[in-house]
Motif scaffolding. Structure first.
Motif, PDB file in Angstrom:
ATOM      1  N   GLY A   7       0.784  -1.229   0.000  1.00  0.00           N
ATOM      2  CA  GLY A   7       0.000   0.000   0.000  1.00  0.00           C
ATOM      3  C   GLY A   7       0.815   1.279   0.000  1.00  0.00           C
ATOM      4  N   ALA A   8       2.127   1.177  -0.216  1.00  0.00           N
ATOM      5  CA  ALA A   8       2.992   2.365  -0.119  1.00  0.00           C
ATOM      6  C   ALA A   8       3.520   2.803  -1.479  1.00  0.00           C
ATOM      7  CB  ALA A   8       4.173   2.072   0.804  1.00  0.00           C
ATOM      8  N   TYR A 127      -3.577   8.017  11.398  1.00  0.00           N
ATOM      9  CA  TYR A 127      -3.800   6.888  12.301  1.00  0.00           C
ATOM     10  C   TYR A 127      -4.307   5.666  11.527  1.00  0.00           C
ATOM     11  CZ  TYR A 127      -3.183   9.863  16.414  1.00  0.00           C
ATOM     12  OH  TYR A 127      -2.671  10.704  17.381  1.00  0.00           O
ATOM     13  N   GLN A 128      -5.198   5.895  10.573  1.00  0.00           N
ATOM     14  CA  GLN A 128      -5.726   4.779   9.788  1.00  0.00           C
ATOM     15  C   GLN A 128      -4.623   4.123   8.962  1.00  0.00           C
ATOM     16  OE1 GLN A 128      -8.805   7.103   7.881  1.00  0.00           O
ATOM     17  NE2 GLN A 128     -10.391   6.258   9.235  1.00  0.00           N
ATOM     18  N   ALA A 129      -3.795   4.928   8.311  1.00  0.00           N
ATOM     19  CA  ALA A 129      -2.693   4.377   7.515  1.00  0.00           C
ATOM     20  C   ALA A 129      -1.699   3.643   8.413  1.00  0.00           C
ATOM     21  CB  ALA A 129      -1.993   5.494   6.740  1.00  0.00           C
ATOM     22  N   LEU A 130      -1.405   4.215   9.577  1.00  0.00           N
ATOM     23  CA  LEU A 130      -0.475   3.579  10.510  1.00  0.00           C
ATOM     24  C   LEU A 130      -1.049   2.260  11.026  1.00  0.00           C
ATOM     25  CD1 LEU A 130       2.153   3.624  12.157  1.00  0.00           C
ATOM     26  CD2 LEU A 130       0.935   5.035  13.857  1.00  0.00           C
ATOM     27  N   ALA A 131      -2.339   2.209  11.315  1.00  0.00           N
ATOM     28  CA  ALA A 131      -2.969   0.975  11.798  1.00  0.00           C
ATOM     29  C   ALA A 131      -2.911  -0.116  10.732  1.00  0.00           C
ATOM     30  CB  ALA A 131      -4.408   1.243  12.217  1.00  0.00           C
ATOM     31  N   ARG A 132      -3.209   0.234   9.478  1.00  0.00           N
ATOM     32  CA  ARG A 132      -3.139  -0.765   8.392  1.00  0.00           C
ATOM     33  C   ARG A 132      -1.712  -1.267   8.216  1.00  0.00           C
ATOM     34  NH1 ARG A 132      -6.719   2.940   6.115  1.00  0.00           N
ATOM     35  NH2 ARG A 132      -5.059   3.902   4.899  1.00  0.00           N
ATOM     36  N   LEU A 133      -0.750  -0.339   8.211  1.00  0.00           N
ATOM     37  CA  LEU A 133       0.656  -0.721   8.079  1.00  0.00           C
ATOM     38  C   LEU A 133       1.077  -1.604   9.250  1.00  0.00           C
ATOM     39  CD1 LEU A 133       3.524  -0.532   6.873  1.00  0.00           C
ATOM     40  CD2 LEU A 133       3.779   1.634   8.136  1.00  0.00           C
ATOM     41  N   SER A 134       0.694  -1.231  10.454  1.00  0.00           N
ATOM     42  CA  SER A 134       1.069  -2.010  11.640  1.00  0.00           C
ATOM     43  C   SER A 134       0.528  -3.433  11.545  1.00  0.00           C
ATOM     44  CB  SER A 134       0.546  -1.340  12.913  1.00  0.00           C
ATOM     45  OG  SER A 134       1.115  -0.068  13.080  1.00  0.00           O
ATOM     46  N   ALA A 135      -0.728  -3.573  11.166  1.00  0.00           N
ATOM     47  CA  ALA A 135      -1.318  -4.915  11.037  1.00  0.00           C
ATOM     48  C   ALA A 135      -0.531  -5.740  10.023  1.00  0.00           C
ATOM     49  CB  ALA A 135      -2.791  -4.802  10.639  1.00  0.00           C
ATOM     50  N   TRP A 136      -0.142  -5.115   8.934  1.00  0.00           N
ATOM     51  CA  TRP A 136       0.654  -5.818   7.917  1.00  0.00           C
ATOM     52  C   TRP A 136       2.012  -6.212   8.494  1.00  0.00           C
ATOM     53  CZ3 TRP A 136       5.257  -4.916   5.307  1.00  0.00           C
ATOM     54  CH2 TRP A 136       5.476  -5.681   4.163  1.00  0.00           C
ATOM     55  N   LEU A 137       2.656  -5.304   9.217  1.00  0.00           N
ATOM     56  CA  LEU A 137       3.961  -5.616   9.816  1.00  0.00           C
ATOM     57  C   LEU A 137       3.850  -6.759  10.818  1.00  0.00           C
ATOM     58  CD1 LEU A 137       5.327  -1.996  10.340  1.00  0.00           C
ATOM     59  CD2 LEU A 137       6.287  -3.740   8.803  1.00  0.00           C
ATOM     60  N   ARG A 173      -7.064   1.270  18.975  1.00  0.00           N
ATOM     61  CA  ARG A 173      -8.456   0.954  18.580  1.00  0.00           C
ATOM     62  C   ARG A 173      -8.554   0.720  17.070  1.00  0.00           C
ATOM     63  NH1 ARG A 173     -11.689   5.167  22.427  1.00  0.00           N
ATOM     64  NH2 ARG A 173     -11.735   3.816  24.252  1.00  0.00           N
ATOM     65  N   LEU A 174      -7.911   1.569  16.287  1.00  0.00           N
ATOM     66  CA  LEU A 174      -7.955   1.389  14.838  1.00  0.00           C
ATOM     67  C   LEU A 174      -7.221   0.106  14.417  1.00  0.00           C
ATOM     68  CD1 LEU A 174      -7.453   5.056  13.653  1.00  0.00           C
ATOM     69  CD2 LEU A 174      -9.479   3.628  13.302  1.00  0.00           C
ATOM     70  N   MET A 175      -6.161  -0.221  15.127  1.00  0.00           N
ATOM     71  CA  MET A 175      -5.455  -1.469  14.824  1.00  0.00           C
ATOM     72  C   MET A 175      -6.354  -2.666  15.055  1.00  0.00           C
ATOM     73  SD  MET A 175      -1.456  -1.892  15.677  1.00  0.00           S
ATOM     74  CE  MET A 175      -1.737  -1.662  17.374  1.00  0.00           C
ATOM     75  N   GLU A 176      -7.140  -2.644  16.140  1.00  0.00           N
ATOM     76  CA  GLU A 176      -8.072  -3.737  16.413  1.00  0.00           C
ATOM     77  C   GLU A 176      -9.107  -3.861  15.309  1.00  0.00           C
ATOM     78  OE1 GLU A 176      -9.769  -3.095  20.255  1.00  0.00           O
ATOM     79  OE2 GLU A 176      -7.854  -3.401  21.288  1.00  0.00           O
ATOM     80  N   LEU A 177      -9.585  -2.748  14.784  1.00  0.00           N
ATOM     81  CA  LEU A 177     -10.563  -2.773  13.703  1.00  0.00           C
ATOM     82  C   LEU A 177      -9.956  -3.271  12.396  1.00  0.00           C
ATOM     83  CD1 LEU A 177     -12.347   0.640  14.362  1.00  0.00           C
ATOM     84  CD2 LEU A 177     -13.231  -1.660  14.866  1.00  0.00           C
ATOM     85  N   THR A 178      -8.656  -3.034  12.238  1.00  0.00           N
ATOM     86  CA  THR A 178      -7.968  -3.405  11.001  1.00  0.00           C
ATOM     87  C   THR A 178      -7.611  -4.895  10.992  1.00  0.00           C
ATOM     88  OG1 THR A 178      -7.027  -1.191  10.901  1.00  0.00           O
ATOM     89  CG2 THR A 178      -5.998  -2.841   9.527  1.00  0.00           C
ATOM     90  N   ALA A 179      -7.366  -5.440  12.156  1.00  0.00           N
ATOM     91  CA  ALA A 179      -6.906  -6.837  12.252  1.00  0.00           C
ATOM     92  C   ALA A 179      -7.942  -7.824  11.769  1.00  0.00           C
ATOM     93  CB  ALA A 179      -6.529  -7.141  13.696  1.00  0.00           C
TER      94      ALA A 179
END
Length: 179
Positions: A7-8, A127-137, A173-179
């Motif tokens: 996504g980058a 925050y949304q982009a960071l949460a998606r990236l974090s879940a991927w990492l 919270r956004l990370m939980e929604l993304t997972a």
């Protein structure tokens, strides 16, 4: 290990090298940056990280002449995400640092820079982009949700970012929604 986040936007930086002993990253370090401070959307951060920044473009930038740093990722205010260094490479973002008894954290971490400043709120898009990236990492590295920290934590005498207005609760919270 997958080196590039799908996504980058890619903008490779030469300011990186090999991780020692093929270490896999197990820590995510969150930073903030703006060039000049509190100026956004000018495209200067990727230029700084790739060594092409014109340090004469603004008086404040003169102090960056010859500085060679990078991060794996940079997230703009609108959520646009750039990748500058492959995950398997060591980006030069942490400097003198320590976390959980380990030093030289560039060796074992992934650095994410958010376009911002210590005393300005970050955007929901960031925050949304960071949460998606974090879940991927979390699925592509040895980093887990409890191995995320701020630059201020790993280098408290030298650094203050991502700063007091980074909303850790919103991020998690956004990370939980993304997972």
């Amino acid at each position: 290990m997958t080196d590039w986040y799908p996504g980058a936007k890619r903008h490779p930086s030469p300011h990186c090298d090999d991780r020692p002993d093929n270490l896999r990253p197990d820590l995510l370090v969150i930073h903030n940056i703006s060039l000049p401070p509190q100026h956004f959307g000018q495209g200067l951060v990727p230029a700084f990280f790739d060594g092409s920044l014109d340090c004469r473009a603004h008086p404040w930038l003169a102090r960056l002449e010859g500085v060679r740093v990078s991060a794996h990722f940079f997230i703009e205010r609108d959520g646009t995400l750039w990748q500058l260094v492959a995950i398997s490479q060591r980006a030069w973002h942490a400097g003198l640092s320590q976390f959980a008894g380990r030093e030289r954290l560039n060796d074992s971490s992934v650095g994410v820079e958010l376009e911002g400043a210590d005393h300005l709120p970050f955007t929901l898009a960031q925050y949304q982009a960071l949460a998606r990236l974090s879940a991927w990492l979390f699925t592509h590295t040895d980093i887990g949700p409890h191995r995320v920290t701020g630059h201020e934590t790993i280098a408290p005498i030298r650094k203050t970012d991502p700063g007091p207005l980074f909303d850790w609760l919103t991020y998690y919270r956004l990370m939980e929604l993304t997972a």
